[in-house]
Design an enzyme around this catalytic site. Sequence first.
Site, PDB file in Angstrom:
ATOM      1  N   ARG A  31     -12.949  23.907   9.061  1.00 23.70           N
ATOM      2  CA  ARG A  31     -13.515  24.421   7.673  1.00 23.70           C
ATOM      3  C   ARG A  31     -13.140  23.255   6.886  1.00 23.70           C
ATOM      4  O   ARG A  31     -12.005  22.986   6.779  1.00 23.70           O
ATOM      5  CB  ARG A  31     -12.923  25.548   7.339  1.00 23.70           C
ATOM      6  CG  ARG A  31     -13.168  26.019   6.033  1.00 23.70           C
ATOM      7  CD  ARG A  31     -12.623  27.327   5.623  1.00 23.70           C
ATOM      8  NE  ARG A  31     -12.804  27.511   4.130  1.00 23.70           N
ATOM      9  CZ  ARG A  31     -12.054  27.995   3.203  1.00 23.70           C
ATOM     10  NH1 ARG A  31     -10.978  28.021   3.338  1.00 23.70           N
ATOM     11  NH2 ARG A  31     -12.834  28.313   2.008  1.00 23.70           N
ATOM     12  N   ARG A  41      -8.187  33.908 -10.249  1.00 16.76           N
ATOM     13  CA  ARG A  41      -8.904  33.119 -11.304  1.00 16.76           C
ATOM     14  C   ARG A  41      -9.889  33.900 -12.284  1.00 16.76           C
ATOM     15  O   ARG A  41     -10.203  34.979 -11.891  1.00 16.76           O
ATOM     16  CB  ARG A  41      -9.659  32.356 -10.487  1.00 16.76           C
ATOM     17  CG  ARG A  41      -9.301  31.593  -9.518  1.00 16.76           C
ATOM     18  CD  ARG A  41     -10.153  30.574  -8.342  1.00 16.76           C
ATOM     19  NE  ARG A  41      -9.582  30.541  -7.100  1.00 16.76           N
ATOM     20  CZ  ARG A  41     -10.207  30.439  -6.070  1.00 16.76           C
ATOM     21  NH1 ARG A  41     -11.612  30.698  -5.908  1.00 16.76           N
ATOM     22  NH2 ARG A  41      -9.679  30.200  -4.915  1.00 16.76           N
ATOM     23  N   GLU A  82     -16.283  34.596   9.063  1.00 16.39           N
ATOM     24  CA  GLU A  82     -16.286  33.044   8.755  1.00 16.39           C
ATOM     25  C   GLU A  82     -16.237  32.198   9.871  1.00 16.39           C
ATOM     26  O   GLU A  82     -16.528  31.198  10.276  1.00 16.39           O
ATOM     27  CB  GLU A  82     -15.511  32.825   7.781  1.00 16.39           C
ATOM     28  CG  GLU A  82     -16.050  33.317   6.353  1.00 16.39           C
ATOM     29  CD  GLU A  82     -15.288  33.151   5.133  1.00 16.39           C
ATOM     30  OE1 GLU A  82     -14.340  34.092   5.077  1.00 16.39           O
ATOM     31  OE2 GLU A  82     -15.515  32.055   4.373  1.00 16.39           O
ATOM     32  N   ASN A 128      -8.259  25.756  10.053  1.00 14.09           N
ATOM     33  CA  ASN A 128      -8.468  25.745   8.654  1.00 14.09           C
ATOM     34  C   ASN A 128      -7.320  25.387   7.925  1.00 14.09           C
ATOM     35  O   ASN A 128      -6.111  25.901   7.727  1.00 14.09           O
ATOM     36  CB  ASN A 128      -8.653  27.298   8.165  1.00 14.09           C
ATOM     37  CG  ASN A 128      -9.003  27.290   6.530  1.00 14.09           C
ATOM     38  OD1 ASN A 128      -8.990  26.483   5.766  1.00 14.09           O
ATOM     39  ND2 ASN A 128      -9.374  28.586   6.237  1.00 14.09           N
ATOM     40  N   HIS A 149     -18.139  29.578  -0.104  1.00 14.44           N
ATOM     41  CA  HIS A 149     -18.004  30.527   0.599  1.00 14.44           C
ATOM     42  C   HIS A 149     -19.382  30.423   1.422  1.00 14.44           C
ATOM     43  O   HIS A 149     -19.839  31.552   1.668  1.00 14.44           O
ATOM     44  CB  HIS A 149     -17.760  31.710  -0.272  1.00 14.44           C
ATOM     45  CG  HIS A 149     -16.707  32.172  -0.812  1.00 14.44           C
ATOM     46  ND1 HIS A 149     -16.290  33.027  -1.931  1.00 14.44           N
ATOM     47  CD2 HIS A 149     -15.299  32.069  -0.354  1.00 14.44           C
ATOM     48  CE1 HIS A 149     -15.010  33.134  -2.423  1.00 14.44           C
ATOM     49  NE2 HIS A 149     -14.463  32.694  -1.123  1.00 14.44           N
TER      50      HIS A 149
END
Length: 396
Positions: free
Chosen positions: A88, A238, A381, A10, A177
């Site tokens: 990813r 965020r 994940e 990743n 996601h």
Amino acid sequence: MNNKSYLIINSGSSSLKFCLFIGDKAQADLTGIAERLSTAQAEISWQYQGEKSQVSLGEADHALALKKLFSVLTELNLFDSLSAIGHRVVHGGEYFKESALITPSVLNKIEACSALAPLHNPAAIVGINAVAEQLPDIAQVAVFDTAFHQTMPEHSFLYGLPYELYESQGIRKYGFHGTSHQYVAGKAIEVLGLDKNNSGVITAHLGNGCSISAVQNGLSVDTSMGFTPLEGVMMGTRSGDIDPSIHQFLADKLNLSLKEITDMLNKRSGLLGLSGSSNDMRTLSAKAADGDKQAALAIEVFAYRLAKSIASMVVGLNRFDALVFTGGIGENSFLVRGKVINHLAVLGFELDQNLNNQGGDTFGIITTPDSRKAIIVQTQEEWVIAQDTIRLTAQA
Ligand code: AMP
């Protein structure tokens, strides 16, 4: 028994997270991260068989960090079994509805999506190219955050904007996601014994970034993140949804540039902005318990906006069987889960406080027997990326 190993990477702009799966089990055998890349403090750390190691990398970039990682794997006798590498990749645009074996044409398309994820896709490309240079014969697979949401219908992915902006600029909801939503929805369907072809679940991935997804018969039909991961529910730093006119207002009143405002919405808003102290739910929960009113307020707003987003997702479903919590907050914060479920009483949810406090029953269920079901599922994940890597490279 498959004794081959699969490395999952990743790549971020200054970091490279990795984990190695040996064989078919969902637990990674080696995990680690190279951080602060391309600075004087670059370092790589990893954990293998319970032992943690850390090495300074000088001013290494992604390529040098990978070189070090491959030499670590060699020292640990793990290199020879390395059979494929999965990456990813944040944005697959409308090109990728599923994971893909990396070829020059796939790489071009990932590059073409860079405008949509200017911080993330270029980092993934750097990682892919660095592997290709050092291990030219190894198969590489790209697994996209956006791919799962490519089944959303037009009425859910289009914005109320001039249609030409979709056609010429690709302005639409993409969602993120995806690997997590897909995995936890699938697990919930399996664990709850739902009919794969007639089920509706809403998945809440609540980590530092948060998003909600409506999953009908295992397919994404709506999601809260949009053109970028800034849309939707409130997150660690965020803002999530706000009135778009706030941009203009702040630009005029505070003489801020668009970039400064967007930066504020991404990095200094959400839990951090409202609490004024932390983006971390664990820290805020402790502060709230100690009487910190701003921390408590931040959690209240987070939970309310979350519940509102979950309720809105029901519209995308033909039926609503279960709500699934996952991610660091979803899996661990009984406080947030409890508040969300209580806000959703009107949809037939009733919390079992004991089950919620103890992290669910043996299946992860946290609601009473008469309630619509809410369940905790641990996301995996990296394992999803590994599985796609195994599947696609076996076919190649
Ligand atoms: P993730 O990005 O999935 O690692 O999730 C990170 C978020 O999960 C942070 O806000 C953490 O504070 C939160 N988190 C992790 N463990 C707990 C916990 N035991 N209680 C509350 N929040 C937690």
